[in-house]
Motif scaffolding. Structure first.
Motif, PDB file in Angstrom:
ATOM      1  N   PHE A  36       0.855  -1.186   0.000  1.00  0.00           N
ATOM      2  CA  PHE A  36       0.000   0.000   0.000  1.00  0.00           C
ATOM      3  C   PHE A  36       0.893   1.238   0.000  1.00  0.00           C
ATOM      4  O   PHE A  36       1.803   1.360   0.841  1.00  0.00           O
ATOM      5  N   ILE A  37       0.643   2.108  -0.963  1.00  0.00           N
ATOM      6  CA  ILE A  37       1.364   3.377  -1.039  1.00  0.00           C
ATOM      7  C   ILE A  37       0.346   4.436  -0.654  1.00  0.00           C
ATOM      8  O   ILE A  37      -0.541   4.796  -1.439  1.00  0.00           O
ATOM      9  N   ARG A  38       0.476   4.884   0.586  1.00  0.00           N
ATOM     10  CA  ARG A  38      -0.571   5.706   1.188  1.00  0.00           C
ATOM     11  C   ARG A  38      -0.141   7.174   1.226  1.00  0.00           C
ATOM     12  O   ARG A  38       0.946   7.484   1.737  1.00  0.00           O
ATOM     13  N   GLU A  39      -1.009   8.040   0.725  1.00  0.00           N
ATOM     14  CA  GLU A  39      -0.728   9.478   0.817  1.00  0.00           C
ATOM     15  C   GLU A  39      -0.670   9.835   2.297  1.00  0.00           C
ATOM     16  O   GLU A  39      -1.519   9.434   3.067  1.00  0.00           O
ATOM     17  N   ASN A  40       0.337  10.626   2.671  1.00  0.00           N
ATOM     18  CA  ASN A  40       0.664  10.718   4.092  1.00  0.00           C
ATOM     19  C   ASN A  40       0.528  12.112   4.684  1.00  0.00           C
ATOM     20  O   ASN A  40       0.981  12.357   5.796  1.00  0.00           O
ATOM     21  N   THR A  41      -0.058  13.053   3.940  1.00  0.00           N
ATOM     22  CA  THR A  41      -0.047  14.432   4.467  1.00  0.00           C
ATOM     23  C   THR A  41      -1.425  15.057   4.582  1.00  0.00           C
ATOM     24  O   THR A  41      -1.581  16.079   5.243  1.00  0.00           O
ATOM     25  N   GLU A  42      -2.426  14.496   3.900  1.00  0.00           N
ATOM     26  CA  GLU A  42      -3.697  15.228   3.872  1.00  0.00           C
ATOM     27  C   GLU A  42      -4.896  14.299   3.960  1.00  0.00           C
ATOM     28  O   GLU A  42      -4.928  13.451   4.838  1.00  0.00           O
ATOM     29  N   GLY A  43      -5.912  14.485   3.153  1.00  0.00           N
ATOM     30  CA  GLY A  43      -7.127  13.674   3.272  1.00  0.00           C
ATOM     31  C   GLY A  43      -7.849  13.981   4.576  1.00  0.00           C
ATOM     32  O   GLY A  43      -7.807  15.113   5.073  1.00  0.00           O
ATOM     33  N   VAL A  44      -8.479  12.977   5.157  1.00  0.00           N
ATOM     34  CA  VAL A  44      -9.214  13.237   6.406  1.00  0.00           C
ATOM     35  C   VAL A  44      -8.271  13.355   7.599  1.00  0.00           C
ATOM     36  O   VAL A  44      -8.707  13.644   8.713  1.00  0.00           O
ATOM     37  N   TYR A  45      -6.964  13.128   7.399  1.00  0.00           N
ATOM     38  CA  TYR A  45      -6.009  13.331   8.487  1.00  0.00           C
ATOM     39  C   TYR A  45      -5.396  14.729   8.429  1.00  0.00           C
ATOM     40  O   TYR A  45      -4.323  14.975   8.948  1.00  0.00           O
ATOM     41  N   SER A  46      -6.114  15.648   7.772  1.00  0.00           N
ATOM     42  CA  SER A  46      -5.626  17.028   7.674  1.00  0.00           C
ATOM     43  C   SER A  46      -5.624  17.706   9.040  1.00  0.00           C
ATOM     44  O   SER A  46      -4.958  18.722   9.234  1.00  0.00           O
ATOM     45  N   GLY A  47      -6.387  17.175   9.985  1.00  0.00           N
ATOM     46  CA  GLY A  47      -6.434  17.762  11.324  1.00  0.00           C
ATOM     47  C   GLY A  47      -7.361  18.967  11.410  1.00  0.00           C
ATOM     48  O   GLY A  47      -7.414  19.647  12.437  1.00  0.00           O
ATOM     49  N   ILE A  48      -8.121  19.238  10.333  1.00  0.00           N
ATOM     50  CA  ILE A  48      -9.014  20.411  10.357  1.00  0.00           C
ATOM     51  C   ILE A  48     -10.408  19.948  10.774  1.00  0.00           C
ATOM     52  O   ILE A  48     -11.262  19.618   9.958  1.00  0.00           O
ATOM     53  N   GLU A  49     -10.613  19.899  12.077  1.00  0.00           N
ATOM     54  CA  GLU A  49     -11.886  19.429  12.633  1.00  0.00           C
ATOM     55  C   GLU A  49     -12.452  20.517  13.524  1.00  0.00           C
ATOM     56  O   GLU A  49     -11.698  21.241  14.164  1.00  0.00           O
ATOM     57  N   SER A  50     -13.764  20.609  13.580  1.00  0.00           N
ATOM     58  CA  SER A  50     -14.319  21.543  14.545  1.00  0.00           C
ATOM     59  C   SER A  50     -15.684  21.096  15.042  1.00  0.00           C
ATOM     60  O   SER A  50     -16.361  20.281  14.403  1.00  0.00           O
ATOM     61  N   GLU A  51     -16.025  21.645  16.208  1.00  0.00           N
ATOM     62  CA  GLU A  51     -17.359  21.417  16.747  1.00  0.00           C
ATOM     63  C   GLU A  51     -18.102  22.723  16.523  1.00  0.00           C
ATOM     64  O   GLU A  51     -17.776  23.743  17.134  1.00  0.00           O
ATOM     65  N   ILE A  52     -19.058  22.691  15.601  1.00  0.00           N
ATOM     66  CA  ILE A  52     -19.760  23.925  15.239  1.00  0.00           C
ATOM     67  C   ILE A  52     -20.638  24.375  16.401  1.00  0.00           C
ATOM     68  O   ILE A  52     -20.687  25.533  16.782  1.00  0.00           O
ATOM     69  N   THR A  53     -21.332  23.402  16.942  1.00  0.00           N
ATOM     70  CA  THR A  53     -22.147  23.652  18.129  1.00  0.00           C
ATOM     71  C   THR A  53     -22.302  22.298  18.823  1.00  0.00           C
ATOM     72  O   THR A  53     -21.863  21.279  18.284  1.00  0.00           O
TER      73      THR A  53
END
Ligand code: ATP
Length: 326
Positions: free
Chosen positions: A111-128
Motif C-alpha cells: 500500500f502506497i498511502r498518501e501521508n499528508t492530507e485527506g481526512v487526516y488534515s487535522g481540520i476538525e471543529s465542533e460547530i455547536t
C-alpha cells in the motif's frame, strides 16, 4: 560514513519491539550511531508534551528514525513526526510467509498511502453542541506526488499490478482530484494500471489478493486497507512501514501501542524488525536488509513464534532467534 539513527520507542509495546529492532541492526554492525528520544503518553504525563522539541530535533537531524508506537497521544506524536521528516509517502507492505497460517497465503501487496492530507488534515471543529465537521483536503500536488512514488515503487520492485484506490463516485470533488491526478501520472508513463472503488476493493482484496500488487491510496483508505491486509497474512505483528520524505524517513510498525499486551513481553517484534530492514534499504544497505528479511522468514517458518502467531515465545526469544539466524 556513520549514519545517525534516531530511536523513539514511545509507549506500550513500542518499548518492547523497538529495542528488538535495534538489537538486530546492531548485530549487523553497520556504521550506525543510535540516539534515543522520548515521545508519547508517558513523557506527556511527565512534562505536559507528547513530542518534546528535543525529540523533534533528533528526528530532523538524524539520517533516519525508528519509531515504536504511541498510545492515546498517537496523533500528537506520529503526525508531527511524519511532518518533521517531510514524509509524503507511507509504504506498507503486506505479504504472507511460508509456514504461517494465513487467511490468504498468496498475498503480496504494497500500500502506497498518501501521508499528508485527506481526512487526516487535522481540520476538525465542533460547530455547536452535537454538530462536528472535518475538512478533507486533497490537492493535485500531493496526489501527483504519491502516484509518482507509487508507480516508481512498482517499477523498481517488480510489481506488474498497480491499482489506484478512490471513492470518486461519492467524494466527487476531492477523490475526483485524487483520481484524475493519479491517472494522469499513469497515463504520462504509458503504465498499465487499474482504478478501484475503495469499498469494493476491500472485498476483492479479501477474496483475491493475488490479483493485486501496488495499491495507491488516499490517506485514510491506505490506513484501513493495510490493516485489512494484515488480517489476511497473520496479523498486525507482521506489517512494517516506511514514512518516506525527499531527504529523510521514519520507519515504524503498522501496529500501535497494543495496550492489551503491553508489559507482558510477548509482542511480536517482526513488524518492527522488518521496519528496520526498510530503514537499511533506505540508507543503501540493501544486502543487510535482504539478510534481515531472510532471517525473519526463517524464524517465522521454523519458530519460535509469539502468541499472536500461535506460539508461546517471548519478544526476546524471537529477537534472539532472528539475530542467530543472521
Ligand atoms: P492504534 O490506534 O495506535 O493503531 P490500537 O490499539 O487500535 O492502536 P494496535 O495497537 O495496533 O491497535 O493493536 C490492535 C490489536 O493487534 C491488539 O489486539 C494487539 O494486541 C494486536 N497487536 C498489535 N501489534 C502486535 C504485535 N506486535 N504483536 C502481537 N499483537 C499485536
Amino acid at each position: 560514513m556513520t549514519h545517525q539513527i534516531a530511536v523513539i520507542p514511545g509507549d506500550g509495546i513500542g518499548q518492547e519491539v523497538t529495542p528488538a529492532a535495534v538489537d538486530v541492526l546492531a548485530a549487523l554492525d553497520p556504521d550506525f550511531e543510535f540516539v534515543e528520544g522520548e515521545a508519547g503518553d508517558a513523557v506527556k504525563a511527565e512534562t505536559g508534551e507528547a513530542l518534546p522539541q528535543a525529540t523533534r530535533d533528533l528526528a530532523a537531524d538524524a539520517d533516519a528514525t525508528l519509531f515504536g508506537a504511541a498510545g492515546e497521544t498517537a496523533a500528537d506524536v506520529i503526525l508531527p513526526l511524519r511532518e518533521v521528516v517531510g514524509s509524503f509517502a507511507n509504504v506498507r507492505p503486506a505479504r504472507s510467509y511460508p509456514g504461517l497460517d494465513a487467511v490468504q497465503p498468496d498475498t503480496d501487496l504494497v500500500f502506497i498511502r498518501e501521508n499528508t492530507e485527506g481526512v487526516y488534515s487535522g481540520i476538525e471543529s465542533e460547530i455547536t453542541d452535537g454538530v462536528t465537521t472535518l475538512t478533507r483536503v486533497i490537492t493535485e500536488d500531493a496526489s501527483r506526488d504519491i502516484a509518482e512514488f507509487g508507480f516508481d515503487y512498482a517499477a523498481e520492485n517488480g510489481y506488474d499490478d498497480v491499482t489506484i484506490a478512490h471513492k470518486a463516485n461519492v467524494m466527487r470533488t476531492t477523490d475526483g482530484e485524487f483520481l484524475a491526478a493519479a491517472e494522469a501520472v499513469g497515463d504520462a508513463r504509458d503504465a498499465d494500471y487499474d482504478t478501484a472503488l475503495m469499498d469494493a476493493l476491500a472485498m476483492h482484496l479479501v477474496m483475491r489478493p493475488e490479483e493485486y500488487g501496488v495499491v495507491i491510496c488516499p490517506n485514510l483508505a491506505g490506513d484501513m486497507l493495510s490493516d485489512l491486509a494484515a488480517g489476511l497474512v497473520g496479523g498486525l505483528g507482521l506489517l512494517p512501514s516506511a514514512n518516506v520524505g525527499r531527504e529523510n524517513a521514519l520507519f515504524e510498525p503498522v501496529h500501535g501501542s497494543a495496550p492489551d499486551i503491553a508489559g507482558e513481553g510477548v509482542a511480536n517484534p517482526t513488524a518492527m524488525i522488518l521496519s528496520a530492514a526498510m530503514l537499511l534499504d533506505h540508507l543503501g544497505h540493501s544486502d543487510e536488509a535482504a539478510r534481515v528479511r531472510a532471517a525473519v522468514e526463517d524464524v517465522l517458518d521454523a519458530g519460535p513464534r509469539t502468541p499472536d502467531l500461535g506460539g508461546d515465545a517471548t519478544t526476546e526469544d524471537v529477537t534472539e532467534a532472528v539475530v542467530d539466524a543472521l
